[in-house]
Write a protein that holds these residues in place. Structure first.
Motif, PDB file in Angstrom:
ATOM      1  N   LEU A 138       0.818  -1.217   0.000  1.00 26.79           N
ATOM      2  CA  LEU A 138       0.000   0.000   0.000  1.00 26.79           C
ATOM      3  C   LEU A 138       0.850   1.266   0.000  1.00 26.79           C
ATOM      4  O   LEU A 138       0.358   2.354   0.311  1.00 26.79           O
ATOM      5  CB  LEU A 138      -0.927  -0.022   1.238  1.00 26.79           C
ATOM      6  CG  LEU A 138      -1.856  -1.245   1.361  1.00 26.79           C
ATOM      7  CD1 LEU A 138      -2.668  -1.162   2.653  1.00 26.79           C
ATOM      8  CD2 LEU A 138      -2.767  -1.362   0.157  1.00 26.79           C
ATOM      9  N   ARG A 139       2.127   1.138  -0.391  1.00 26.35           N
ATOM     10  CA  ARG A 139       2.996   2.325  -0.461  1.00 26.35           C
ATOM     11  C   ARG A 139       2.908   2.972  -1.856  1.00 26.35           C
ATOM     12  O   ARG A 139       2.592   2.320  -2.844  1.00 26.35           O
ATOM     13  CB  ARG A 139       4.440   1.921  -0.176  1.00 26.35           C
ATOM     14  CG  ARG A 139       4.679   1.444   1.276  1.00 26.35           C
ATOM     15  CD  ARG A 139       6.122   1.022   1.445  1.00 26.35           C
ATOM     16  NE  ARG A 139       6.415  -0.115   0.552  1.00 26.35           N
ATOM     17  CZ  ARG A 139       7.637  -0.461   0.193  1.00 26.35           C
ATOM     18  NH1 ARG A 139       8.671   0.278   0.587  1.00 26.35           N
ATOM     19  NH2 ARG A 139       7.831  -1.498  -0.588  1.00 26.35           N
ATOM     20  N   ASP A 140       3.240   4.234  -1.856  1.00 23.98           N
ATOM     21  CA  ASP A 140       3.234   4.954  -3.145  1.00 23.98           C
ATOM     22  C   ASP A 140       4.495   4.689  -3.964  1.00 23.98           C
ATOM     23  O   ASP A 140       4.490   4.856  -5.193  1.00 23.98           O
ATOM     24  CB  ASP A 140       3.117   6.464  -2.919  1.00 23.98           C
ATOM     25  CG  ASP A 140       1.751   6.829  -2.342  1.00 23.98           C
ATOM     26  OD1 ASP A 140       0.879   5.921  -2.269  1.00 23.98           O
ATOM     27  OD2 ASP A 140       1.559   7.988  -1.940  1.00 23.98           O
ATOM     28  N   LEU A 183      -6.768   3.010  -1.415  1.00 20.87           N
ATOM     29  CA  LEU A 183      -7.889   2.813  -2.326  1.00 20.87           C
ATOM     30  C   LEU A 183      -8.455   4.154  -2.799  1.00 20.87           C
ATOM     31  O   LEU A 183      -8.791   4.329  -3.987  1.00 20.87           O
ATOM     32  CB  LEU A 183      -8.978   1.984  -1.632  1.00 20.87           C
ATOM     33  CG  LEU A 183     -10.099   1.425  -2.502  1.00 20.87           C
ATOM     34  CD1 LEU A 183      -9.532   0.460  -3.538  1.00 20.87           C
ATOM     35  CD2 LEU A 183     -11.142   0.731  -1.635  1.00 20.87           C
ATOM     36  N   GLY A 184      -8.529   5.081  -1.874  1.00 21.93           N
ATOM     37  CA  GLY A 184      -9.061   6.393  -2.241  1.00 21.93           C
ATOM     38  C   GLY A 184      -8.160   7.137  -3.204  1.00 21.93           C
ATOM     39  O   GLY A 184      -8.642   7.897  -4.062  1.00 21.93           O
ATOM     40  N   ARG A 185      -6.831   6.936  -3.122  1.00 24.17           N
ATOM     41  CA  ARG A 185      -5.895   7.661  -3.972  1.00 24.17           C
ATOM     42  C   ARG A 185      -5.786   7.053  -5.378  1.00 24.17           C
ATOM     43  O   ARG A 185      -5.591   7.761  -6.350  1.00 24.17           O
ATOM     44  CB  ARG A 185      -4.506   7.691  -3.333  1.00 24.17           C
ATOM     45  CG  ARG A 185      -4.445   8.517  -2.048  1.00 24.17           C
ATOM     46  CD  ARG A 185      -3.007   8.864  -1.686  1.00 24.17           C
ATOM     47  NE  ARG A 185      -2.127   7.706  -1.665  1.00 24.17           N
ATOM     48  CZ  ARG A 185      -1.949   6.907  -0.635  1.00 24.17           C
ATOM     49  NH1 ARG A 185      -2.651   7.132   0.466  1.00 24.17           N
ATOM     50  NH2 ARG A 185      -1.105   5.898  -0.689  1.00 24.17           N
ATOM     51  N   PHE A 186      -5.914   5.702  -5.431  1.00 17.69           N
ATOM     52  CA  PHE A 186      -5.561   5.062  -6.713  1.00 17.69           C
ATOM     53  C   PHE A 186      -6.709   4.286  -7.372  1.00 17.69           C
ATOM     54  O   PHE A 186      -6.536   3.750  -8.465  1.00 17.69           O
ATOM     55  CB  PHE A 186      -4.384   4.102  -6.496  1.00 17.69           C
ATOM     56  CG  PHE A 186      -3.153   4.792  -6.004  1.00 17.69           C
ATOM     57  CD1 PHE A 186      -2.422   5.608  -6.857  1.00 17.69           C
ATOM     58  CD2 PHE A 186      -2.732   4.643  -4.687  1.00 17.69           C
ATOM     59  CE1 PHE A 186      -1.281   6.245  -6.401  1.00 17.69           C
ATOM     60  CE2 PHE A 186      -1.595   5.277  -4.241  1.00 17.69           C
ATOM     61  CZ  PHE A 186      -0.855   6.092  -5.085  1.00 17.69           C
ATOM     62  N   GLN A 187      -7.853   4.232  -6.746  1.00 19.56           N
ATOM     63  CA  GLN A 187      -8.949   3.474  -7.341  1.00 19.56           C
ATOM     64  C   GLN A 187      -9.359   4.042  -8.712  1.00 19.56           C
ATOM     65  O   GLN A 187      -9.673   3.292  -9.632  1.00 19.56           O
ATOM     66  CB  GLN A 187     -10.159   3.472  -6.386  1.00 19.56           C
ATOM     67  CG  GLN A 187     -11.321   2.630  -6.892  1.00 19.56           C
ATOM     68  CD  GLN A 187     -12.456   2.604  -5.888  1.00 19.56           C
ATOM     69  OE1 GLN A 187     -12.435   3.363  -4.914  1.00 19.56           O
ATOM     70  NE2 GLN A 187     -13.440   1.753  -6.112  1.00 19.56           N
ATOM     71  N   GLN A 188      -9.304   5.403  -8.856  1.00 21.65           N
ATOM     72  CA  GLN A 188      -9.733   6.040 -10.106  1.00 21.65           C
ATOM     73  C   GLN A 188      -8.746   5.796 -11.247  1.00 21.65           C
ATOM     74  O   GLN A 188      -9.061   6.066 -12.420  1.00 21.65           O
ATOM     75  CB  GLN A 188      -9.942   7.544  -9.914  1.00 21.65           C
ATOM     76  CG  GLN A 188      -8.682   8.322  -9.627  1.00 21.65           C
ATOM     77  CD  GLN A 188      -8.280   8.288  -8.163  1.00 21.65           C
ATOM     78  OE1 GLN A 188      -8.840   7.488  -7.406  1.00 21.65           O
ATOM     79  NE2 GLN A 188      -7.366   9.145  -7.775  1.00 21.65           N
ATOM     80  N   GLN A 189      -7.557   5.298 -10.906  1.00 18.13           N
ATOM     81  CA  GLN A 189      -6.579   5.038 -11.958  1.00 18.13           C
ATOM     82  C   GLN A 189      -6.922   3.776 -12.755  1.00 18.13           C
ATOM     83  O   GLN A 189      -6.365   3.561 -13.830  1.00 18.13           O
ATOM     84  CB  GLN A 189      -5.182   4.895 -11.357  1.00 18.13           C
ATOM     85  CG  GLN A 189      -4.703   6.110 -10.602  1.00 18.13           C
ATOM     86  CD  GLN A 189      -4.549   7.313 -11.510  1.00 18.13           C
ATOM     87  OE1 GLN A 189      -4.253   7.186 -12.719  1.00 18.13           O
ATOM     88  NE2 GLN A 189      -4.774   8.504 -10.965  1.00 18.13           N
ATOM     89  N   LEU A 190      -7.789   2.961 -12.201  1.00 20.83           N
ATOM     90  CA  LEU A 190      -8.204   1.756 -12.897  1.00 20.83           C
ATOM     91  C   LEU A 190      -9.491   2.023 -13.677  1.00 20.83           C
ATOM     92  O   LEU A 190     -10.333   2.832 -13.277  1.00 20.83           O
ATOM     93  CB  LEU A 190      -8.439   0.608 -11.901  1.00 20.83           C
ATOM     94  CG  LEU A 190      -7.215   0.166 -11.084  1.00 20.83           C
ATOM     95  CD1 LEU A 190      -7.626  -0.893 -10.068  1.00 20.83           C
ATOM     96  CD2 LEU A 190      -6.114  -0.349 -11.998  1.00 20.83           C
ATOM     97  N   ASP A 191      -9.632   1.359 -14.804  1.00 20.67           N
ATOM     98  CA  ASP A 191     -10.834   1.530 -15.619  1.00 20.67           C
ATOM     99  C   ASP A 191     -12.035   0.974 -14.864  1.00 20.67           C
ATOM    100  O   ASP A 191     -11.972  -0.125 -14.282  1.00 20.67           O
ATOM    101  CB  ASP A 191     -10.685   0.799 -16.948  1.00 20.67           C
ATOM    102  CG  ASP A 191      -9.550   1.388 -17.787  1.00 20.67           C
ATOM    103  OD1 ASP A 191      -9.235   2.572 -17.577  1.00 20.67           O
ATOM    104  OD2 ASP A 191      -8.989   0.629 -18.603  1.00 20.67           O
ATOM    105  N   PRO A 192     -13.131   1.686 -14.852  1.00 15.79           N
ATOM    106  CA  PRO A 192     -14.324   1.199 -14.159  1.00 15.79           C
ATOM    107  C   PRO A 192     -14.819  -0.091 -14.804  1.00 15.79           C
ATOM    108  O   PRO A 192     -14.542  -0.380 -15.957  1.00 15.79           O
ATOM    109  CB  PRO A 192     -15.324   2.342 -14.349  1.00 15.79           C
ATOM    110  CG  PRO A 192     -14.526   3.523 -14.737  1.00 15.79           C
ATOM    111  CD  PRO A 192     -13.312   3.014 -15.452  1.00 15.79           C
TER     112      PRO A 192
END
Length: 695
Positions: A586-588, A651-660
């Motif tokens: 979970l690290r950046d 999850l909040g930082r990187f969830q939008q990076q994945l295609d829905p």
């Protein structure tokens, strides 16, 4: 007429004086005297010869009554005691023979099977008989060393024979009163009317189907029943007292004491049998299974307490009452001999138990017996009711028996170290649970420390006997016996007291257990499970110590704080070994390229790794066991506090990076709520597949 003057008529005197004369007043007249004249007149008068004119025979002398004979015997004894010269032959009065016949008739009346006369039924007759026997005893005693004529010696023998017959009767009556009266009272006090059932067998007073630690003793029906030992009526005790006094006074002390000793020993044996105690030899104890010996020990302890309380106190009072009118040393000797026989019997059983093969489970019974001897029997042995010789013997025997039990107890406790060292199994406990050795050792110590004061006393005693702490024993006073004055203490304050020998031994056992558990933890290949094992066992040990004031007192707050610190370290180690890998996902770092551009494949790999690692941890650690609910809760809370916020943030930082849609479902398999639920399923010992659970 001159011849008649030469033979004057005899003087009138008491029967005592006439009995001592050598001339028979009823015999024929001297040969040189004329026959007396006979005057047939009815109004005849006394002539010179002392005859009554008109009579052919002199009137008979009046018969001696029992009071008169008694008075004459008393008068003769008084004259005999007052005589200055006792070397010349003494002439015994004729009233002795008559008195002996009277007393013999009285005895025959008592001793006759057809006569209802018995001691204790008619007080006046009893008193007369006892007083008469006392006179005869005094008479034979007084004449024993005084020379006498042959005829007088015959009278003395006659008196001795009467006394002997009376003593034989008294001996049988004494025995009957001691035995029959007790049995009658026992029958009346029993709930069974059949006299044959008065002797309770061990099976009725000790139920072998009960737990081995329990002994069922007859409960007193009323609050005062415990004081009714032995059970004799007041009338019987009074008769026993009068017989004992008569027999001892007559010189039959040996016979009297022998009858009393046999009867009361039998009575005491019956009383002990009713309490469940049987006579068991050392060989029998060695052959018995331990659970049977435990039952006998429980009975033995109760009997010891009964003897020290009700039985001995009642027996002593009874003995003193029966022999209250004779030398006090008699009752003291009789009671002392009886108590000594009982105590020696009890000590023989204690010795037999101490010689059995030692094992850990025997410690607590040994300590129970040691405490019984320490608290009860020495008090009896040092009691002023015993003679000095008897008290010294009982004290010596008791001390020796207690020493052997104490020695065995120390040996058993010290063997605990050997049992810990020998536990070298190479198979780890499944799921990192508390090891059986830990449970056994801590429970053993918990129960042992309930005897903390006794164990400290025993260890101190045997340490000093062994000479292993001579310097300490020379410098430190025994408990309650200071060897320094107050002034010395002011100038030389006492040094801080060292731990007791038992405390040192207990700490050594704890250190050895720690070392053993540390070695066993290395059997786990998984470092996380190794720390769970150490946490489980460490927490169990700490809770046991905190739950026992005695162990906590020995180990102290410092040790407990150190143990708590160790547990926190095990917890940290577990978090690092298990959840460090999860948090690493979970690290950046590694998600951005050199120019700051987001690397999508790396993100997918992160989610994929997180899902795989978390599911693996869940599948594995849900089978692990943390039985302590507080520790289990602390672990889950700490995991949730670390993992859930980190995952929610990632999850909040990187969830939008994945295609829905499908891509999101493929890589984001868990929501924070799912992780929280999964964490709550850890350490239950129930494996659960997250995939099957979600399906």
């Amino acid at each position: 007429m001159e011849k008649e003057k030469e033979n004057p008529p005899p003087e009138k005197s008491s029967s005592f004086n006439s009995a001592t004369k050598t001339v028979d007043v009823n015999g024929p007249p001297p040969p040189d005297s004329d026959p007396p004249a006979v005057d047939p007149k009815p109004d005849a008068t006394e002539n010179d010869q002392g005859r009554v004119e008109g009579d052919t025979e002199p009137p008979p002398e009046p018969e001696l009554t029992f009071p008169q004979a008694s008075e004459e015997i008393d008068a003769f004894l008084a004259n005999l005691a007052a005589a200055d010269d006792k070397s010349s032959p003494m002439e015994v009065p004729g009233c002795v023979e008559k008195f002996c016949s009277m007393v013999d008739s009285m005895i025959a009346k008592y001793d006759s099977g057809d006569s209802p006369a018995k001691l204790g039924q008619v007080a006046e007759e009893d008193s007369s008989l006892l007083e008469a026997l006392s006179r005869l005893s005094k008479l034979t005693e007084a004449l024993r060393d005084v020379p006498s004529a042959e005829a007088a010696a015959s009278s003395v023998n006659r008196a001795s024979s009467v006394v002997q017959r009376a003593m034989a009767y008294f001996e049988e009556e004494f025995r009957a009163l001691l035995e029959d009266s007790r049995e009658t009272r026992d029958t009346k006090s029993s709930s069974h009317s059949d006299p044959k059932t008065t002797k309770t067998s061990k099976q009725s007073s000790f139920n072998r189907n009960q737990d081995s630690d329990r002994c069922v003793l007859p409960e007193p029906e009323t609050p005062g029943r415990e004081e009714e030992f032995p059970v004799y009526s007041t009338e019987v005790v009074s008769s026993l007292n009068r017989i004992a006094t008569a027999m001892v006074s007559a010189g039959y002390e040996t016979e009297c004491c022998q009858v009393y000793s046999v009867a009361r020993r039998n009575a005491f044996r019956d009383a002990l049998n009713k309490l469940g105690l049987e006579r068991i030899s050392i060989d029998d104890v060695q052959k018995m299974p331990w659970d049977s010996v435990e039952g006998e020990i429980a009975t033995w302890i109760k009997v010891v307490k009964q003897c020290a309380g009700v039985l001995f106190s009642g027996e002593k009072k009874f003995c003193e009452t029966v022999f209250s009118d004779v030398d006090a040393s008699i009752s003291q000797s009789l009671f002392g001999n009886l108590a000594r026989a009982v105590v020696v019997h009890l000590l023989n059983f204690a010795e037999a138990v101490s010689l059995t093969k030692r094992s850990a489970e025997k410690l607590f019974k040994f300590l129970d017996m040691y405490e019984a001897l320490r608290d009860v029997v020495p008090a009896i042995a040092c009691d002023s009711d015993f003679s000095d010789d008897c008290a010294h013997e009982l004290k010596s025997e008791t001390t020796a028996a207690g020493f052997r039990l104490g020695e065995a107890s120390v040996g058993i406790f010290c063997d605990l170290e050997n049992s810990i060292r020998s536990d070298t199994g190479k198979t780890p406990v499944a799921s990192g649970a508390v090891h059986p050795l830990t449970r056994y050792t801590m429970n053993y110590l918990k129960y042992a420390c309930e005897y903390k004061d006794t164990l400290e006393q025993i260890f101190l005693q045997h340490q000093r006997v062994d000479g292993s702490d001579e310097s300490e024993s020379e410098t430190e006073p025994a408990a309650g016996k200071p060897n320094q004055s107050d002034q010395q203490r002011q100038h030389h304050p006492p040094k801080p007291s060292k731990p007791s020998p038992f405390s040192v031994q207990l700490i050594a056992v704890m250190d050895l257990l720690d070392s053993n558990l540390e070695s066993k933890s290395k059997l786990y290949k998984d470092p996380a499970l190794r720390n769970i094992f150490l946490m489980n066992n460490g927490r169990y040990i700490l809770q046991k110590i905190k739950g026992s004031g005695e162990i906590h007192e020995v180990m102290g707050d410092t040790w407990c704080r150190k143990r708590s610190s160790d547990l926190r370290q095990y917890h940290k180690n577990y978090q690092r070994e298990t959840w460090g890998r999860v948090l690493g996902c979970l690290r950046d770092e590694g998600l951005h390229g050199p120019n700051g551009k987001f690397i999508k494949p790396a993100l997918k790999e992160r989610f994929k790794s997180f899902n795989a690692i978390f599911e693996e941890i869940h599948r594995t650690q849900s089978t692990w066991v943390v039985s302590d609910e507080q520790l289990q809760s602390e672990l889950r809370v700490s995991i949730s506090a670390v993992v859930i916020p980190a995952y929610r943030s990632f999850l909040g930082r990187f969830q939008q990076q994945l295609d829905p849609g499908r891509q999101t479902e493929k890589y984001i398999k868990l929501q924070p709520e799912d992780i929280e639920t999964a964490i709550e399923e850890l350490f239950d010992g129930n494996p659960t597949s997250m995939g099957r659970r979600r399906a």
